[in-house]
Design a protein around this motif. Sequence first.
Motif, PDB file in Angstrom:
ATOM      1  N   ILE A 144       0.826  -1.208   0.000  1.00  0.00           N
ATOM      2  CA  ILE A 144       0.000   0.000   0.000  1.00  0.00           C
ATOM      3  C   ILE A 144       0.867   1.268   0.000  1.00  0.00           C
ATOM      4  N   PHE A 145       1.973   1.274   0.757  1.00  0.00           N
ATOM      5  CA  PHE A 145       2.757   2.502   0.904  1.00  0.00           C
ATOM      6  C   PHE A 145       3.607   2.791  -0.321  1.00  0.00           C
ATOM      7  N   ASP A 146       3.747   1.808  -1.200  1.00  0.00           N
ATOM      8  CA  ASP A 146       4.414   2.060  -2.475  1.00  0.00           C
ATOM      9  C   ASP A 146       3.410   2.494  -3.533  1.00  0.00           C
ATOM     10  N   GLY A 147       2.137   2.544  -3.168  1.00  0.00           N
ATOM     11  CA  GLY A 147       1.083   2.950  -4.092  1.00  0.00           C
ATOM     12  C   GLY A 147       0.697   4.400  -3.890  1.00  0.00           C
ATOM     13  N   ASP A 148      -0.536   4.700  -4.222  1.00  0.00           N
ATOM     14  CA  ASP A 148      -1.050   6.065  -4.173  1.00  0.00           C
ATOM     15  C   ASP A 148      -1.658   6.348  -2.807  1.00  0.00           C
ATOM     16  N   LEU A 149      -1.019   7.213  -2.026  1.00  0.00           N
ATOM     17  CA  LEU A 149      -1.528   7.575  -0.707  1.00  0.00           C
ATOM     18  C   LEU A 149      -2.459   8.783  -0.748  1.00  0.00           C
ATOM     19  N   SER A 150      -2.623   9.390  -1.924  1.00  0.00           N
ATOM     20  CA  SER A 150      -3.424  10.614  -2.018  1.00  0.00           C
ATOM     21  C   SER A 150      -4.901  10.360  -1.717  1.00  0.00           C
ATOM     22  N   GLN A 151      -5.352   9.111  -1.823  1.00  0.00           N
ATOM     23  CA  GLN A 151      -6.765   8.796  -1.588  1.00  0.00           C
ATOM     24  C   GLN A 151      -7.131   8.772  -0.106  1.00  0.00           C
ATOM     25  N   TYR A 152      -6.122   8.844   0.780  1.00  0.00           N
ATOM     26  CA  TYR A 152      -6.360   8.749   2.216  1.00  0.00           C
ATOM     27  C   TYR A 152      -6.212  10.110   2.887  1.00  0.00           C
ATOM     28  N   ASP A 153      -7.146  10.417   3.801  1.00  0.00           N
ATOM     29  CA  ASP A 153      -7.016  11.625   4.617  1.00  0.00           C
ATOM     30  C   ASP A 153      -6.108  11.384   5.810  1.00  0.00           C
ATOM     31  N   ALA A 154      -6.109  10.145   6.315  1.00  0.00           N
ATOM     32  CA  ALA A 154      -5.298   9.798   7.473  1.00  0.00           C
ATOM     33  C   ALA A 154      -4.930   8.323   7.402  1.00  0.00           C
ATOM     34  N   ILE A 155      -3.852   7.990   8.076  1.00  0.00           N
ATOM     35  CA  ILE A 155      -3.353   6.620   8.149  1.00  0.00           C
ATOM     36  C   ILE A 155      -3.219   6.276   9.621  1.00  0.00           C
ATOM     37  N   ALA A 156      -3.680   5.072  10.016  1.00  0.00           N
ATOM     38  CA  ALA A 156      -3.603   4.642  11.404  1.00  0.00           C
ATOM     39  C   ALA A 156      -2.768   3.376  11.508  1.00  0.00           C
ATOM     40  N   PHE A 157      -1.905   3.330  12.525  1.00  0.00           N
ATOM     41  CA  PHE A 157      -1.077   2.154  12.801  1.00  0.00           C
ATOM     42  C   PHE A 157      -1.411   1.599  14.184  1.00  0.00           C
ATOM     43  N   CYS A 158      -1.559   0.292  14.253  1.00  0.00           N
ATOM     44  CA  CYS A 158      -1.524  -0.454  15.512  1.00  0.00           C
ATOM     45  C   CYS A 158      -0.623  -1.643  15.203  1.00  0.00           C
ATOM     46  N   THR A 159       0.645  -1.363  15.035  1.00  0.00           N
ATOM     47  CA  THR A 159       1.624  -2.282  14.466  1.00  0.00           C
ATOM     48  C   THR A 159       2.798  -2.418  15.419  1.00  0.00           C
ATOM     49  N   SER A 160       3.702  -3.339  15.141  1.00  0.00           N
ATOM     50  CA  SER A 160       4.943  -3.410  15.902  1.00  0.00           C
ATOM     51  C   SER A 160       6.026  -4.029  15.028  1.00  0.00           C
ATOM     52  N   GLY A 161       7.275  -3.734  15.386  1.00  0.00           N
ATOM     53  CA  GLY A 161       8.401  -4.297  14.659  1.00  0.00           C
ATOM     54  C   GLY A 161       8.829  -3.450  13.485  1.00  0.00           C
ATOM     55  N   ASP A 162       9.823  -3.942  12.780  1.00  0.00           N
ATOM     56  CA  ASP A 162      10.350  -3.283  11.587  1.00  0.00           C
ATOM     57  C   ASP A 162       9.489  -3.709  10.395  1.00  0.00           C
ATOM     58  N   PRO A 193      11.807   0.240   1.950  1.00  0.00           N
ATOM     59  CA  PRO A 193      12.376   1.499   2.460  1.00  0.00           C
ATOM     60  C   PRO A 193      11.814   2.720   1.734  1.00  0.00           C
ATOM     61  N   ALA A 194      11.571   2.589   0.422  1.00  0.00           N
ATOM     62  CA  ALA A 194      10.978   3.701  -0.330  1.00  0.00           C
ATOM     63  C   ALA A 194       9.547   3.956   0.140  1.00  0.00           C
ATOM     64  N   GLY A 195       8.811   2.890   0.471  1.00  0.00           N
ATOM     65  CA  GLY A 195       7.452   3.042   0.977  1.00  0.00           C
ATOM     66  C   GLY A 195       7.425   3.741   2.322  1.00  0.00           C
ATOM     67  N   LYS A 196       8.410   3.438   3.173  1.00  0.00           N
ATOM     68  CA  LYS A 196       8.514   4.123   4.467  1.00  0.00           C
ATOM     69  C   LYS A 196       8.754   5.617   4.263  1.00  0.00           C
ATOM     70  N   ARG A 197       9.659   5.951   3.355  1.00  0.00           N
ATOM     71  CA  ARG A 197       9.925   7.373   3.051  1.00  0.00           C
ATOM     72  C   ARG A 197       8.680   8.042   2.489  1.00  0.00           C
ATOM     73  N   LYS A 198       7.969   7.315   1.627  1.00  0.00           N
ATOM     74  CA  LYS A 198       6.759   7.873   1.017  1.00  0.00           C
ATOM     75  C   LYS A 198       5.695   8.157   2.075  1.00  0.00           C
ATOM     76  N   LEU A 199       5.546   7.245   3.047  1.00  0.00           N
ATOM     77  CA  LEU A 199       4.605   7.449   4.143  1.00  0.00           C
ATOM     78  C   LEU A 199       4.960   8.706   4.927  1.00  0.00           C
ATOM     79  N   LEU A 200       6.221   8.832   5.328  1.00  0.00           N
ATOM     80  CA  LEU A 200       6.642   9.980   6.127  1.00  0.00           C
ATOM     81  C   LEU A 200       6.514  11.282   5.339  1.00  0.00           C
ATOM     82  N   ASP A 201       6.810  11.232   4.047  1.00  0.00           N
ATOM     83  CA  ASP A 201       6.653  12.425   3.196  1.00  0.00           C
ATOM     84  C   ASP A 201       5.177  12.808   3.079  1.00  0.00           C
ATOM     85  N   ALA A 202       4.303  11.797   2.979  1.00  0.00           N
ATOM     86  CA  ALA A 202       2.864  12.072   2.871  1.00  0.00           C
ATOM     87  C   ALA A 202       2.354  12.755   4.127  1.00  0.00           C
TER      88      ALA A 202
END
Length: 200
Positions: free
Chosen positions: A1-19, A33-42
Amino acid sequence: IFDGDLSQYDAIAFCTSGDLTQPAPDGSPPMTPAGKRKLLDAISSGKGFVGFHAAADTFHSKGRLDENQTEVDPYIAMLGGEFVAHGAEQEASLLTGSQFFYRNIGVPSQGLAFTEEWCTFKNFAKDLHVLLVQETRYMKGDAYRRPDYPCTWVRMHGRGRVFYTSLGHREDVWTNPFFQAISQAGLGWVMGRFDYDIAA
């Protein structure tokens, strides 16, 4: 999902753990790693982010677990705090650090109590607007032999709004009306449904 289009989301929620960039136990594909950067940039560009409970145990900074780091993982820098440990599940009180909940959803301003698996944290961001504080005085276990500390907060990450709460481990917490109200307020704020001066 994070390597895809994040523009469709107003918010992202995590209840996750680990790397999340490592293979998942259930076989689902890891975040790149690119998806992680994309999430933080979004988020920095204006998306909302909500973290529940173990979201603070998602990614870790390099260095000793029991020490604060001068350079923290970029995800932790966005979230505002990093998980250290937890003790046995127990009832504990949360003290109000802000009028954020009371003014917007009517949650009592004098504090709340839950039975929960309580996290401890390090690497707090300097700009946290603390909503709830973990009262440690009556807690059992070595993990809580420390002063009261932030456990629910909001902050800005660039133009994005971030909400985190340590609540969310137990099923009965998720069905608790006060937790639901706290979550509703966090989600509403990160999506811009109401404003609150977190710099005050």
